[in-house]
Scaffold this motif. Structure first.
Motif, PDB file in Angstrom:
ATOM      1  N   ILE A  30       0.688  -0.768  -0.084  1.00  0.00           N
ATOM      2  CA  ILE A  30       0.157  -0.250  -0.267  1.00  0.00           C
ATOM      3  C   ILE A  30       1.127   1.760   0.144  1.00  0.00           C
ATOM      4  N   SER A  31       1.936   1.239   1.236  1.00  0.00           N
ATOM      5  CA  SER A  31       3.227   2.706   0.760  1.00  0.00           C
ATOM      6  C   SER A  31       3.409   2.307   0.127  1.00  0.00           C
ATOM      7  N   GLY A  32       4.176   1.461  -0.756  1.00  0.00           N
ATOM      8  CA  GLY A  32       5.186   1.300  -2.337  1.00  0.00           C
ATOM      9  C   GLY A  32       3.997   2.162  -3.598  1.00  0.00           C
ATOM     10  N   ILE A  33       2.739   1.041  -3.201  1.00  0.00           N
ATOM     11  CA  ILE A  33       2.286   1.978  -4.735  1.00  0.00           C
ATOM     12  C   ILE A  33       2.049   3.826  -4.415  1.00  0.00           C
ATOM     13  N   SER A  34       1.754   3.745  -3.568  1.00  0.00           N
ATOM     14  CA  SER A  34       1.010   5.509  -3.237  1.00  0.00           C
ATOM     15  C   SER A  34       2.133   6.245  -3.215  1.00  0.00           C
ATOM     16  N   LEU A  35       1.603   7.672  -3.544  1.00  0.00           N
ATOM     17  CA  LEU A  35       3.578   8.420  -3.748  1.00  0.00           C
ATOM     18  C   LEU A  35       2.640   9.533  -2.274  1.00  0.00           C
ATOM     19  N   GLY A  36       1.846   9.067  -1.190  1.00  0.00           N
ATOM     20  CA  GLY A  36       1.021  10.389   0.093  1.00  0.00           C
ATOM     21  C   GLY A  36       0.247   8.702   0.691  1.00  0.00           C
ATOM     22  N   LEU A  37       1.022   8.673   1.679  1.00  0.00           N
ATOM     23  CA  LEU A  37      -0.652   8.317   2.587  1.00  0.00           C
ATOM     24  C   LEU A  37      -1.227   8.980   3.916  1.00  0.00           C
ATOM     25  N   VAL A  38      -2.382   8.636   3.576  1.00  0.00           N
ATOM     26  CA  VAL A  38      -3.559   9.601   4.241  1.00  0.00           C
ATOM     27  C   VAL A  38      -3.975   8.859   5.841  1.00  0.00           C
ATOM     28  N   VAL A  39      -3.519   8.449   6.711  1.00  0.00           N
ATOM     29  CA  VAL A  39      -4.085   8.315   8.092  1.00  0.00           C
ATOM     30  C   VAL A  39      -4.957   8.754   8.226  1.00  0.00           C
ATOM     31  N   VAL A  40      -6.235   8.123   8.446  1.00  0.00           N
ATOM     32  CA  VAL A  40      -7.196   8.702   9.079  1.00  0.00           C
ATOM     33  C   VAL A  40      -8.115   8.234  10.447  1.00  0.00           C
ATOM     34  N   GLU A  41      -8.052   8.357  11.484  1.00  0.00           N
ATOM     35  CA  GLU A  41      -7.829   7.464  13.410  1.00  0.00           C
ATOM     36  C   GLU A  41      -6.969   6.531  12.737  1.00  0.00           C
ATOM     37  N   ALA A  42      -6.301   5.958  13.722  1.00  0.00           N
ATOM     38  CA  ALA A  42      -6.053   4.494  14.012  1.00  0.00           C
ATOM     39  C   ALA A  42      -4.627   5.070  15.295  1.00  0.00           C
ATOM     40  N   ALA A  43      -4.883   3.760  16.217  1.00  0.00           N
ATOM     41  CA  ALA A  43      -5.079   3.189  17.031  1.00  0.00           C
ATOM     42  C   ALA A  43      -3.761   3.108  17.729  1.00  0.00           C
ATOM     43  N   GLU A  44      -2.655   3.226  18.868  1.00  0.00           N
ATOM     44  CA  GLU A  44      -1.762   3.071  19.274  1.00  0.00           C
ATOM     45  C   GLU A  44      -1.121   1.533  18.667  1.00  0.00           C
ATOM     46  N   ARG A  45      -0.136   0.939  17.990  1.00  0.00           N
ATOM     47  CA  ARG A  45       0.126   0.182  17.606  1.00  0.00           C
ATOM     48  C   ARG A  45      -0.338  -0.570  16.552  1.00  0.00           C
ATOM     49  N   SER A  46      -0.944   0.095  16.125  1.00  0.00           N
ATOM     50  CA  SER A  46      -2.407  -0.446  14.618  1.00  0.00           C
ATOM     51  C   SER A  46      -1.134  -0.484  13.506  1.00  0.00           C
ATOM     52  N   GLY A  47      -1.930  -1.196  12.724  1.00  0.00           N
ATOM     53  CA  GLY A  47      -1.311  -1.646  11.435  1.00  0.00           C
ATOM     54  C   GLY A  47      -0.969  -0.454  10.397  1.00  0.00           C
ATOM     55  N   SER A  48      -2.112   0.303  10.536  1.00  0.00           N
ATOM     56  CA  SER A  48      -2.027   1.815   9.618  1.00  0.00           C
ATOM     57  C   SER A  48      -0.338   2.183  10.435  1.00  0.00           C
ATOM     58  N   LEU A  49      -0.313   2.186  11.968  1.00  0.00           N
ATOM     59  CA  LEU A  49       0.927   3.104  12.216  1.00  0.00           C
ATOM     60  C   LEU A  49       2.476   2.143  11.724  1.00  0.00           C
ATOM     61  N   ILE A  50       2.005   0.556  11.271  1.00  0.00           N
ATOM     62  CA  ILE A  50       3.121   0.175  10.371  1.00  0.00           C
ATOM     63  C   ILE A  50       3.042   0.572   9.196  1.00  0.00           C
ATOM     64  N   THR A  51       1.893   0.753   7.656  1.00  0.00           N
ATOM     65  CA  THR A  51       1.786   1.270   6.843  1.00  0.00           C
ATOM     66  C   THR A  51       2.546   3.247   6.826  1.00  0.00           C
ATOM     67  N   ALA A  52       2.389   3.701   8.010  1.00  0.00           N
ATOM     68  CA  ALA A  52       2.397   4.898   7.757  1.00  0.00           C
ATOM     69  C   ALA A  52       4.133   4.627   7.879  1.00  0.00           C
ATOM     70  N   ARG A  53       5.351   3.716   8.975  1.00  0.00           N
ATOM     71  CA  ARG A  53       6.353   3.284   9.507  1.00  0.00           C
ATOM     72  C   ARG A  53       6.942   3.180   7.718  1.00  0.00           C
ATOM     73  N   MET A  54       6.791   2.581   7.285  1.00  0.00           N
ATOM     74  CA  MET A  54       6.623   2.071   5.965  1.00  0.00           C
ATOM     75  C   MET A  54       6.746   3.253   4.487  1.00  0.00           C
ATOM     76  N   ALA A  55       5.625   4.376   5.028  1.00  0.00           N
ATOM     77  CA  ALA A  55       5.627   5.098   3.431  1.00  0.00           C
ATOM     78  C   ALA A  55       6.661   5.851   3.892  1.00  0.00           C
ATOM     79  N   THR A  56       7.446   6.339   5.022  1.00  0.00           N
ATOM     80  CA  THR A  56       8.099   7.255   5.715  1.00  0.00           C
ATOM     81  C   THR A  56       9.071   7.179   5.150  1.00  0.00           C
ATOM     82  N   ASP A  57       9.978   5.181   5.636  1.00  0.00           N
ATOM     83  CA  ASP A  57      10.951   4.412   5.159  1.00  0.00           C
ATOM     84  C   ASP A  57      10.370   4.637   3.463  1.00  0.00           C
TER      85      ASP A  57
END
Lengths: 380, 380
Positions: free
Chosen positions: A226-253
């Protein structure tokens, strides 16, 4: 406003090559990074398949490496065909151009639906499975507006935010990335949504084999796509230690822009997104925040220029000797190190180091880490 | 953790000086900046009072400037005394040390309550009058925790967030800044709260005369004091174009840290705070965000070192001639300019320029703006 009519350029695999690629990536101890190294060293997937037993044995494998057979690959290609899907290679025109650039991009992607969606600039929209009503509404707004602005919307077909994002971009084009095989969508209640996606302007994508049921550990790999395909990643609501945060960290990487929607500190569904804001994510209170920030990126050569990857010549370097191999094995430990450090530390030629690492990898003795770092399995 | 036992240092006004200061600041055309210039030029408030008619006439006043009389000042001092309040001068030990540093700090503050609260490091906590339940709860948490960490909590006694912040810091000390005179609190339903504040560990503060009923335009001045007293300002829920955003802008102008609590983009009460985050305010999801960021500031010399302001000698510069005055009047226009630019443009000595501007100011012909800029009233 991105140009939706990107030139689709690249190599085209022959059917014979495609079978060899599929066999190679489905063989034991071959992940995307090893696949790339094998092609670089052996010149083609077919050569690599022929050399796998020898390389793996030189690396110290205690038993013969399992190599996917021709029939196995043909069966998977037939299954894909019956399913209305195809396999697209990393150098081929239909491969998502932004995904090509990431470390560990899958050499082959199974795709079903409107293939042109894969090559347009994309925005990832992800978030909580147990989204609030306002979170779901916000995700839909972002997806709809980004869709109208020419972006495909990439997400993970999960409940909640993902579902909202896909639904709101059905008409403009949305990419559902699956954690299992294309014929094993999850969760079951989103199967009708997936059908709508692939029968309309959208696309389903997976790097996993047909018939593969997704397990928990497959979801981070899905998030990487998901992160690799996208130019930018929008995170809408995410709890701590959630999969969305993993996606966000990869997007940053991967150097992607990360957008986070602010929310009440008293709502646990916003702890993750507020945390992203503290780490520098872009404060996102409307679609314009996303569209304006992505506009310059969507004009990158990535989407307009030629991207061709020619197969390399067969490497003419000789098999390394056992002394060199012993030097490298003793230099490695359980702490991940950079390959450049191994080269500097051992004084061996880079080509020798890379080849020995490839052998160890195929023997199942090497661990690969983010950033190209490697360590050795100490039980070896 | 700030040191609550700051050394209280500074000058002490004699009663005669205090009356002169009060007369001067209550006279027409004398605001804090003009007050400061007058003291600098004339050496004392008493000298300034004597020179006001002449300076104002030289500046082109069409009628005599109204000067507050001795009896008027004595009546206000008596009213304060009966009310249990006192007037504290800008150089005196009980004056809030952070407020001393801002442009346009009031020369005299009326104060009632526990005066030691004025000299401790303070956090401003402000926000919507129509706060949500969670916003009010959050403000109370921040105020309580900052209070325990040694900070006073400064706010504006308004409904909603302000009320929550004051209530939660009643025991540790809270400063209520009023837009009207100390005896004219607003809103009426918060009069019991104000009594609790001043009878306990807290303080009520105003720069306005006793008996002054607050009008709409007095609230931005009140907000300036909140920002000036505080080392950092926490904005909890704020709509667009709200008073809290004015307070935040002033806090930024004064070099204070601005903290904003994120909230849903779909809640209008969060549009202002989310906007502050986009402008770089510190993402605040808990008290620790505030306390950690302020810790280094609360150790500044401001709170520990001596701050003494001695009255200057009477200026010996001669009255400017009419030609110089005409040059400056013609150089000024309705667009605010810096005094340094006037000096450069006219080539006149700085002392002459400052004196002419002071005259024009007292004649009611000069407008003063943020950042020390001035313009001329074009109807003059």
């Amino acid at each position: 406003m991105p140009d939706g009519s990107a030139r689709r350029t690249g190599i085209a695999l022959t059917e014979r090559q495609r079978i060899a690629w599929l066999r190679l990536i489905r063989s034991d101890n071959v992940g995307p990074a090893t696949f790339r190294d094998l092609i670089n060293h052996c010149g083609s997937a077919e050569n690599a398949l022929a050399m796998l037993p020898e390389l793996s044995a030189r690396g110290g494998a205690t038993r013969a490496i399992r190599i996917a057979g021709v029939q196995e690959a043909e069966r998977e290609l037939e299954a894909a065909d019956r399913f209305g899907a195809r396999f697209v290679g990393i150098g081929e025109p239909d491969y998502p151009p932004a995904l090509r650039q990431i470390e560990g991009a899958p050499p082959l992607l199974a795709m079903k639906g409107e293939l042109s969606a894969a090559t347009r600039p994309s925005v990832g929209v992800v978030g909580s499975r147990n989204a609030s009503i306002s979170g779901a509404k916000f995700a839909a707004m972002i997806a709809r507006d980004c869709g109208r602005a020419g972006y495909t919307v990439t997400s993970g077909l999960a409940r909640g935010i993902d579902t909202s994002a896909h639904r709101a971009s059905l008409e403009t084009g949305t990419i559902a990335v699956l954690a299992g095989g294309l014929d094993q969508p999850y969760p079951p209640e989103n199967v009708p949504l997936l059908d709508e996606i692939t029968e309309g302007a959208g696309l389903a994508v997976s790097e996993m084999p047909f018939g593969w049921e997704p397990r928990a550990r497959d979801f981070p790999r899905r998030n990487r796509l998901i992160s690799g395909i996208s130019l930018g990643l929008v995170v809408v609501e995410a709890a701590e230690r959630s999969g969305s945060l993993i996606t966000a960290r990869m997007a940053t990487d991967f150097g992607r822009l990360v957008f986070a929607v602010p929310g009440s500190p008293l709502d646990p569904r916003c702890h993750g997104t507020n945390g992203l804001l503290k780490q520098g994510a872009i404060v996102t209170t409307g679609s314009a925040d996303v569209i304006e920030a992505l506009a310059p990126l969507s004009q990158l050569d990535l989407f307009n220029g030629p991207v061709v990857e020619e197969p390399k010549k067969f490497s003419d370097i000789l098999p390394p000797n056992d002394d060199d191999r012993a030097i490298i094995v003793s230099a490695l430990g359980p702490t991940p190190v950079e390959v450049d450090d191994i080269i500097r530390h051992t004084g061996l030629p880079a080509s020798t180091v890379y080849l020995i690492l490839l052998e160890l990898d195929l023997a199942g003795r090497l661990h690969r880490h983010v950033g190209g770092l490697v360590s050795i399995a100490m039980d070896a």
